[in-house]
Design a protein around this motif. Structure first.
Motif, mmCIF file in Angstrom:
data_model
loop_
_atom_site.group_PDB
_atom_site.id
_atom_site.type_symbol
_atom_site.label_atom_id
_atom_site.label_comp_id
_atom_site.label_asym_id
_atom_site.label_seq_id
_atom_site.Cartn_x
_atom_site.Cartn_y
_atom_site.Cartn_z
ATOM 1 N N ARG A 1 0.810 -1.214 0.000
ATOM 2 C CA ARG A 1 0.000 0.000 0.000
ATOM 3 C C ARG A 1 0.848 1.270 0.000
ATOM 4 O O ARG A 1 0.374 2.326 -0.412
ATOM 5 C CB ARG A 1 -0.943 -0.002 1.207
ATOM 6 C CG ARG A 1 -2.038 -1.044 1.087
ATOM 7 C CD ARG A 1 -2.962 -1.027 2.286
ATOM 8 N NE ARG A 1 -3.940 -2.107 2.182
ATOM 9 C CZ ARG A 1 -4.925 -2.299 3.045
ATOM 10 N NH1 ARG A 1 -5.066 -1.490 4.073
ATOM 11 N NH2 ARG A 1 -5.760 -3.299 2.890
ATOM 12 N N VAL A 2 2.084 1.179 0.492
ATOM 13 C CA VAL A 2 2.962 2.350 0.444
ATOM 14 C C VAL A 2 3.958 2.248 -0.712
ATOM 15 O O VAL A 2 4.939 2.989 -0.772
ATOM 16 C CB VAL A 2 3.706 2.563 1.785
ATOM 17 C CG1 VAL A 2 2.723 2.844 2.894
ATOM 18 C CG2 VAL A 2 4.617 1.384 2.122
ATOM 19 N N GLY A 3 3.709 1.318 -1.641
ATOM 20 C CA GLY A 3 4.502 1.245 -2.857
ATOM 21 C C GLY A 3 5.817 0.515 -2.740
ATOM 22 O O GLY A 3 6.758 0.793 -3.503
ATOM 23 N N ARG B 1 8.681 5.730 3.325
ATOM 24 C CA ARG B 1 7.503 4.896 3.064
ATOM 25 C C ARG B 1 7.324 3.850 4.170
ATOM 26 O O ARG B 1 6.198 3.574 4.602
ATOM 27 C CB ARG B 1 7.627 4.223 1.694
ATOM 28 C CG ARG B 1 7.485 5.202 0.535
ATOM 29 C CD ARG B 1 7.719 4.541 -0.813
ATOM 30 N NE ARG B 1 7.637 5.523 -1.886
ATOM 31 C CZ ARG B 1 6.526 5.881 -2.518
ATOM 32 N NH1 ARG B 1 5.385 5.289 -2.190
ATOM 33 N NH2 ARG B 1 6.539 6.788 -3.462
ATOM 34 N N ILE C 1 6.328 10.889 -1.959
ATOM 35 C CA ILE C 1 5.914 10.820 -0.561
ATOM 36 C C ILE C 1 4.698 11.709 -0.323
ATOM 37 O O ILE C 1 3.761 11.339 0.400
ATOM 38 C CB ILE C 1 7.070 11.227 0.369
ATOM 39 C CG1 ILE C 1 8.227 10.214 0.253
ATOM 40 C CG2 ILE C 1 6.599 11.326 1.816
ATOM 41 C CD1 ILE C 1 7.869 8.795 0.651
ATOM 42 N N ASP D 1 2.389 12.508 -2.510
ATOM 43 C CA ASP D 1 1.227 11.834 -3.098
ATOM 44 C C ASP D 1 0.731 10.722 -2.167
ATOM 45 O O ASP D 1 -0.488 10.504 -2.039
ATOM 46 C CB ASP D 1 1.582 11.252 -4.462
ATOM 47 C CG ASP D 1 1.768 12.336 -5.520
ATOM 48 O OD1 ASP D 1 1.338 13.482 -5.282
ATOM 49 O OD2 ASP D 1 2.360 12.032 -6.576
ATOM 50 N N LEU D 2 1.668 10.037 -1.514
ATOM 51 C CA LEU D 2 1.294 8.978 -0.584
ATOM 52 C C LEU D 2 0.560 9.554 0.620
ATOM 53 O O LEU D 2 -0.447 9.002 1.076
ATOM 54 C CB LEU D 2 2.544 8.211 -0.145
ATOM 55 C CG LEU D 2 2.344 7.071 0.860
ATOM 56 C CD1 LEU D 2 1.402 6.024 0.314
ATOM 57 C CD2 LEU D 2 3.699 6.447 1.201
ATOM 58 N N ASP E 1 -2.983 10.512 -0.238
ATOM 59 C CA ASP E 1 -3.870 9.353 -0.370
ATOM 60 C C ASP E 1 -3.457 8.302 0.654
ATOM 61 O O ASP E 1 -3.114 7.178 0.306
ATOM 62 C CB ASP E 1 -3.788 8.783 -1.786
ATOM 63 C CG ASP E 1 -4.127 9.824 -2.840
ATOM 64 O OD1 ASP E 1 -5.136 10.519 -2.688
ATOM 65 O OD2 ASP E 1 -3.360 9.951 -3.818
#
Length: 254
Positions: free
Chosen positions: A128-130, A150, A181, A183-184, A187
C-alpha cells in the motif's frame, strides 16, 4: 479527531506556543505551516506528550474526544501508535538499525494479530505504500531515503490510528522522491480493517502543504495568525505573514 483549545507551551524564559486553537476532523488533511521557531513542532510534541522536560503545556488537547493535555506518560504511551501515528523528518534515525523492516511492522501488528497474520498484514501494508514484499527482509540502512519514509508511514498507520502527524517528512528528500511521498500522504493508506487516518502535516513549505492539505493553519511567533481552506488562503491571504509566504512561494515557482 484532534482538537486544540488555547494550547500554550511555556519554557522558563518564554512562551513558545501561545493559545493555539485548531481542529482536524476524521479523514481530514490539515497543514500547519510557518517558519523555523514559529512553534509548529512544539505544538506536535505537545499533542504527542513528548515536550522537553523544561516545557509545560496548558489548555486543552483532545484526541477522539479524550482529553490528554497533562496526562501521565503511561496513559500517553497507550495513545501514541494506537490513536496517533507519527512520521518525522529522518526515518533512519527513527528506525532501529538492527531490526528488519518486517520486525518493525510486526510490533504494532502483533497487538491484534497472530504471527502468521501479522506477516501477511505487513506485506499488504508495504504494498500500500509502494514497496515490494521483500522489503520486509531489508534493514533500514539498505534502503533509500524515500523507501525509509515509506516504511515510516507504513509503521505509523499499522496500529490503525485515527490521526497521523507528519513533521517535515520530505525535507531531506530530492524533488522526485518528495513528490512521491507527498502523493502517498495525500492518499494515505489504512491498515487492514482500519479507515484512512486524519493528517496534520507540519512544514515550512507552502507548496508541500498545498499539494496535500485541504485546509491550512499559518503559525507565526507562537500564534496561529490565519487558518482556512487552502485555496482561499492562497488566493486571498489576509495576514501580512501569510501574504509574504504566498509571495515567496509564487516567486520560487516562477
Amino acid at each position: 479527531m484532534l482538537r486544540l483549545s488555547r494550547l500554550t507551551v511555556r519554557f522558563p524564559s518564554l512562551v513558545a506556543v501561545d493559545e493555539v486553537s485548531l481542529a482536524v476532523g476524521p479523514g481530514e488533511s490539515v497543514g500547519l505551516i510557518g517558519g523555523s521557531g514559529s512553534g509548529k513542532t512544539l505544538t506536535a510534541l505537545a499533542v504527542l506528550g513528548l515536550l522537553p522536560d523544561t516545557a509545560t503545556a496548558a489548555g486543552s488537547i483532545t484526541v477522539d474526544g479524550a482529553e490528554i493535555c497533562g496526562a501521565v506518560d503511561r496513559r500517553l504511551r497507550g495513545v501514541r501508535g494506537s490513536r496517533i501515528g507519527f512520521v518525522g523528518q529522518d526515518a533512519l534515525a527513527a528506525l532501529n538499525p538492527l531490526a528488519t523492516v518486517g520486525r518493525h511492522l510486526r510490533i504494532p501488528l502483533r497487538r491484534r494479530l497472530s504471527r502468521k497474520d501479522a506477516d501477511h498484514a505487513a506485506t499488504r501494508l508495504l504494498a500500500r505504500v509502494g514497496l515490494p514484499a521483500d522489503t520486509a527482509r531489508a534493514y533500514p540502512a539498505q534502503l533509500s531515503g524515500g523507501q525509509r519514509q515509506r516504511v515510516a508511514i507504513a509503521l505509523a498507520v499499522a496500529g490503525r490510528p485515527g490521526l497521523l502527524i507528519a513533521d517535515e517528512p520530505t525535507s531531506a528528500l530530492d524533488p522526485r522522491t518528495r513528490a512521491g511521498i507527498l502523493d502517498l500522504l495525500r492518499d494515505l493508506p489504512a491498515a487492514d480493517g482500519g479507515t484512512r487516518p486524519a493528517l496534520l502535516l507540519i512544514s515550512h513549505d507552502l507548496a508541500v502543504v498545498s499539494r496535500v492539505c485541504t485546509r491550512l493553519a499559518v503559525m507565526h511567533a507562537g500564534r496561529l495568525v490565519e487558518q482556512g481552506e487552502t485555496a482561499e488562503i492562497i488566493a486571498s491571504p489576509r495576514h501580512a505573514y501569510t501574504r509574504a509566504l504566498v509571495a515567496s512561494a509564487r516567486a520560487l515557482a516562477a
